[in-house]
Scaffold this active site. Structure first.
Site, PDB file in Angstrom:
ATOM      1  N   ASP A  93       0.855  -1.168   0.000  1.00 35.56           N
ATOM      2  CA  ASP A  93       0.000   0.000   0.000  1.00 35.56           C
ATOM      3  C   ASP A  93       0.895   1.222   0.000  1.00 35.56           C
ATOM      4  O   ASP A  93       2.068   1.147   0.366  1.00 35.56           O
ATOM      5  CB  ASP A  93      -0.929  -0.005   1.227  1.00 35.56           C
ATOM      6  CG  ASP A  93      -2.129   0.920   1.002  1.00 35.56           C
ATOM      7  OD1 ASP A  93      -2.879   1.143   1.945  1.00 35.56           O
ATOM      8  OD2 ASP A  93      -2.298   1.401  -0.139  1.00 35.56           O
ATOM      9  N   SER A  94       0.313   2.361  -0.395  1.00 36.56           N
ATOM     10  CA  SER A  94       1.152   3.548  -0.659  1.00 36.56           C
ATOM     11  C   SER A  94       1.444   4.371   0.592  1.00 36.56           C
ATOM     12  O   SER A  94       2.290   5.256   0.565  1.00 36.56           O
ATOM     13  CB  SER A  94       0.417   4.449  -1.657  1.00 36.56           C
ATOM     14  OG  SER A  94      -0.915   4.634  -1.186  1.00 36.56           O
ATOM     15  N   GLY A  95       0.719   4.087   1.668  1.00 34.06           N
ATOM     16  CA  GLY A  95       1.006   4.818   2.896  1.00 34.06           C
ATOM     17  C   GLY A  95      -0.018   5.883   3.240  1.00 34.06           C
ATOM     18  O   GLY A  95      -0.150   6.264   4.399  1.00 34.06           O
ATOM     19  N   GLY A  96      -0.764   6.348   2.255  1.00 32.62           N
ATOM     20  CA  GLY A  96      -1.749   7.398   2.503  1.00 32.62           C
ATOM     21  C   GLY A  96      -2.762   6.982   3.551  1.00 32.62           C
ATOM     22  O   GLY A  96      -2.995   7.671   4.542  1.00 32.62           O
ATOM     23  N   PHE A  97      -3.318   5.795   3.343  1.00 34.58           N
ATOM     24  CA  PHE A  97      -4.340   5.296   4.271  1.00 34.58           C
ATOM     25  C   PHE A  97      -3.802   5.199   5.687  1.00 34.58           C
ATOM     26  O   PHE A  97      -4.443   5.601   6.653  1.00 34.58           O
ATOM     27  CB  PHE A  97      -4.810   3.919   3.812  1.00 34.58           C
ATOM     28  CG  PHE A  97      -5.814   3.290   4.725  1.00 34.58           C
ATOM     29  CD1 PHE A  97      -5.453   2.264   5.581  1.00 34.58           C
ATOM     30  CD2 PHE A  97      -7.133   3.743   4.748  1.00 34.58           C
ATOM     31  CE1 PHE A  97      -6.380   1.685   6.431  1.00 34.58           C
ATOM     32  CE2 PHE A  97      -8.066   3.166   5.591  1.00 34.58           C
ATOM     33  CZ  PHE A  97      -7.691   2.133   6.434  1.00 34.58           C
ATOM     34  N   GLN A 190     -11.827   6.586  -5.744  1.00 37.45           N
ATOM     35  CA  GLN A 190     -12.443   7.117  -4.553  1.00 37.45           C
ATOM     36  C   GLN A 190     -13.830   7.688  -4.906  1.00 37.45           C
ATOM     37  O   GLN A 190     -14.465   7.205  -5.847  1.00 37.45           O
ATOM     38  CB  GLN A 190     -11.526   8.179  -3.907  1.00 37.45           C
ATOM     39  CG  GLN A 190     -10.202   7.620  -3.390  1.00 37.45           C
ATOM     40  CD  GLN A 190     -10.341   6.740  -2.156  1.00 37.45           C
ATOM     41  OE1 GLN A 190     -11.393   6.702  -1.502  1.00 37.45           O
ATOM     42  NE2 GLN A 190      -9.281   5.996  -1.827  1.00 37.45           N
ATOM     43  N   GLY A 217     -11.678   3.654  -0.238  1.00 35.08           N
ATOM     44  CA  GLY A 217     -12.700   4.458   0.429  1.00 35.08           C
ATOM     45  C   GLY A 217     -13.949   3.695   0.814  1.00 35.08           C
ATOM     46  O   GLY A 217     -15.009   4.271   1.051  1.00 35.08           O
ATOM     47  N   ASP A 267      -8.003  -7.948   0.700  1.00 35.41           N
ATOM     48  CA  ASP A 267      -7.065  -8.037   1.823  1.00 35.41           C
ATOM     49  C   ASP A 267      -7.800  -7.588   3.081  1.00 35.41           C
ATOM     50  O   ASP A 267      -8.732  -6.773   2.999  1.00 35.41           O
ATOM     51  CB  ASP A 267      -5.867  -7.105   1.616  1.00 35.41           C
ATOM     52  CG  ASP A 267      -6.194  -5.705   2.112  1.00 35.41           C
ATOM     53  OD1 ASP A 267      -6.760  -4.924   1.321  1.00 35.41           O
ATOM     54  OD2 ASP A 267      -5.942  -5.429   3.308  1.00 35.41           O
ATOM     55  N   CYS A 305     -12.045 -28.706   8.951  1.00 39.99           N
ATOM     56  CA  CYS A 305     -10.899 -27.938   8.461  1.00 39.99           C
ATOM     57  C   CYS A 305      -9.655 -28.817   8.343  1.00 39.99           C
ATOM     58  O   CYS A 305      -9.397 -29.664   9.207  1.00 39.99           O
ATOM     59  CB  CYS A 305     -10.618 -26.776   9.434  1.00 39.99           C
ATOM     60  SG  CYS A 305      -9.162 -25.803   9.002  1.00 39.99           S
ATOM     61  N   CYS A 307      -6.481 -27.770   8.366  1.00 40.20           N
ATOM     62  CA  CYS A 307      -5.247 -27.076   8.754  1.00 40.20           C
ATOM     63  C   CYS A 307      -4.505 -27.823   9.860  1.00 40.20           C
ATOM     64  O   CYS A 307      -5.077 -28.662  10.566  1.00 40.20           O
ATOM     65  CB  CYS A 307      -5.566 -25.643   9.205  1.00 40.20           C
ATOM     66  SG  CYS A 307      -6.088 -25.462  10.914  1.00 40.20           S
ATOM     67  N   HIS A 336      -4.881 -21.327  11.514  1.00 41.65           N
ATOM     68  CA  HIS A 336      -6.266 -21.733  11.209  1.00 41.65           C
ATOM     69  C   HIS A 336      -7.014 -20.668  10.416  1.00 41.65           C
ATOM     70  O   HIS A 336      -7.640 -20.952   9.388  1.00 41.65           O
ATOM     71  CB  HIS A 336      -7.050 -22.047  12.491  1.00 41.65           C
ATOM     72  CG  HIS A 336      -8.508 -22.223  12.189  1.00 41.65           C
ATOM     73  ND1 HIS A 336      -9.015 -23.378  11.591  1.00 41.65           N
ATOM     74  CD2 HIS A 336      -9.567 -21.368  12.317  1.00 41.65           C
ATOM     75  CE1 HIS A 336     -10.309 -23.220  11.384  1.00 41.65           C
ATOM     76  NE2 HIS A 336     -10.671 -22.010  11.804  1.00 41.65           N
TER      77      HIS A 336
HETATM   78  N1  LIG Z   1     -10.589   0.617   4.970  1.00 40.37           N
HETATM   79  C1  LIG Z   1     -10.386   0.217   3.649  1.00 40.37           C
HETATM   80  C2  LIG Z   1      -9.105   0.673   3.063  1.00 40.37           C
HETATM   81  C3  LIG Z   1      -7.906   0.028   3.409  1.00 40.37           C
HETATM   82  C4  LIG Z   1      -6.717   0.433   2.838  1.00 40.37           C
HETATM   83  C5  LIG Z   1      -5.443  -0.299   3.218  1.00 40.37           C
HETATM   84  S1  LIG Z   1      -5.281  -1.763   2.219  1.00 40.37           S
HETATM   85  C6  LIG Z   1      -3.739  -2.381   2.680  1.00 40.37           C
HETATM   86  C7  LIG Z   1      -3.377  -2.516   4.010  1.00 40.37           C
HETATM   87  C8  LIG Z   1      -2.127  -3.036   4.329  1.00 40.37           C
HETATM   88  C9  LIG Z   1      -1.226  -3.392   3.344  1.00 40.37           C
HETATM   89  C10 LIG Z   1      -1.603  -3.261   2.005  1.00 40.37           C
HETATM   90  C11 LIG Z   1      -2.856  -2.753   1.661  1.00 40.37           C
HETATM   91  C12 LIG Z   1      -6.691   1.495   1.892  1.00 40.37           C
HETATM   92  N2  LIG Z   1      -5.510   1.872   1.318  1.00 40.37           N
HETATM   93  C13 LIG Z   1      -5.528   2.898   0.438  1.00 40.37           C
HETATM   94  N3  LIG Z   1      -4.364   3.273  -0.140  1.00 40.37           N
HETATM   95  N4  LIG Z   1      -6.662   3.557   0.081  1.00 40.37           N
HETATM   96  C14 LIG Z   1      -7.866   3.223   0.600  1.00 40.37           C
HETATM   97  O1  LIG Z   1      -8.888   3.839   0.250  1.00 40.37           O
HETATM   98  C15 LIG Z   1      -7.918   2.148   1.557  1.00 40.37           C
HETATM   99  C16 LIG Z   1      -9.123   1.719   2.155  1.00 40.37           C
END
Ligand SMILES: NCc1cc(CSc2ccccc2)c2nc(N)[nH]c(=O)c2c1
Length: 372
Positions: A93-97, A190, A217, A267, A305, A307, A336
């Protein structure tokens, strides 16, 4: 080599697809659930155990690795695959979230986001350029664009301004990448819960003809029914020949509902997080193993299961380990829950293949306790 999806079959009654996601580190069958390894590890699991569980792609986090140990050190190690001894695919992920959800005292400007590290409170700055360069240093197979996950609820005006900045930031991410590396960049749609804004965001982002698209989003506190409604009108706006990734989702029911609406990749941190506090996912719903009801229960979490945990340990023993804060308890519960989800996704793929996904959903929801 570019990241691409090979759609093998489109379901005839839903928008579900069966596919193969081709990446520089292997081919992954879709729909797929991707375990989250925030700090370069899927907590308590070795890479070999992840492979045994059926994981072919894991997620990691620019925000966390940028703060510790730093992307330059990981570059020095030969990249994230070498550093963590994982030879499967990695999506970061890019870090913004994470900045929005973890760091406080942040300031968003057109340039980027200024925030304080949750580790030592020092001032940090992430921009589309920096977030993209960090992911290239990590050697991610799938690079997520630097976006703003619009908070919920948001006014129309805020959601519109936010999506438009996310599009401008996406273009800056794209410009930061060399032509070859652009084949790893996924854009993120978004627009909060506004149909016209989701349409605008999807139009602006798909114009850039990227290798894959994420729906961001969502799963931000809205009711599940609203999330499904937004997916109903957003997913069809994304190209059929590209992978669709629903970020941060989710629970077993949300995975099935997301697949029905045309999502290929999921994820969620929940399955591994709830495992560590003693909650197991089963086809009959959640089982809180640490509760007294399991104290004298010498049966496995889920007799159906396959596992390692269900084949060798009882609920009573798992409850003991969790209550005693024993590390083995964290590991066995994680094994599990991850196996449950990889099994669920392979059952979903089989149901798509055999044209019986709606029936599979009915049966699962009834057993899981969602349909009375
Ligand atoms: N709550 C949902 C959610 C989760 C993640 C994180 S997903 C994730 C978490 C950890 C590692 C890799 C991906 C998001 N990431 C970004 N960049 N933008 C979103 O709108 C967004 C919404």
């Amino acid at each position: 080599m570019a990241v691409r999806i090979e759609v093998l079959k489109e379901d005839n009654r839903t928008r579900a697809r069966l596919g193969k996601l081709h990446t520089p580190h292997g081919v992954i069958e879709t729909p797929v659930f991707m375990p989250v390894g925030t700090q370069a590890t899927v907590k308590t699991m070795t890479p070999e155990e992840l492979k045994d569980l059926g994981a072919g792609i894991i997620l990691s986090n620019t925000y966390h690795l940028f703060l510790r140990p730093g992307h330059e050190l990981i570059r020095e190690a030969g990249g994230l695959h070498a550093f963590m001894h994982w030879d499967g695919a990695i999506l970061t992920d890019s870090g913004g979230f994470q900045v929005f959800s973890l760091g406080d005292l942040r300031k968003i400007t057109e340039e980027g986001v200024e925030f304080r590290s949750h580790l030592d409170g020092s001032k940090k700055f992430l921009s589309p350029e920096i977030a993209t360069q960090v992911q290239m240093a990590l050697g991610s197979d799938i690079v997520m664009a630097f976006d703003e996950c619009t908070p919920y609820p948001a006014t129309r005006d805020y959601a519109k301004a936010s999506l438009e900045r996310t599009t401008r930031w996406l273009k800056r991410c794209q410009e930061t990448l060399t032509t070859t590396d652009r084949q790893a960049l996924f854009g993120i749609v978004q627009g909060s819960m506004y149909e016209d804004l989701r349409k605008q965001s999807a139009a602006e982002i798909t114009e850039l003809d990227l290798p894959g698209y994420a729906v961001g989003g969502l799963s931000v506190g809205e009711p599940k029914e609203l999330m499904y409604e937004v997916l109903d009108y957003t997913v069809p706006l994304l190209p059929k020949d590209k992978p669709r990734y629903l970020m941060g989702v989710g629970s077993p029911d949300a995975l099935i509902e997301g697949v029905m609406r045309g999502i290929d990749m999921f994820d969620c941190v929940l399955p591994t997080r709830i495992a560590r506090n003693g909650t197991a996912l089963t086809r009959y719903g959640k089982l809180v193993v640490r509760n007294a009801e399991s104290a004298h229960d010498f049966s496995p979490i889920d007799p159906t299961c396959d596992c390692y945990t269900c084949k060798n340990y009882s609920r009573a023993y798992l409850r003991h380990l969790i209550k005693a804060d024993e590390i083995l308890g964290l590991r066995l519960m994680t094994i599990h829950n991850l196996r449950f989800l990889t099994n669920l996704m392979s059952e979903i793929r089989a149901a798509i293949k055999e044209n019986r996904l709606p029936e599979y959903r009915e049966k699962f929801f009834y057993e899981y306790g969602y349909l009375k």
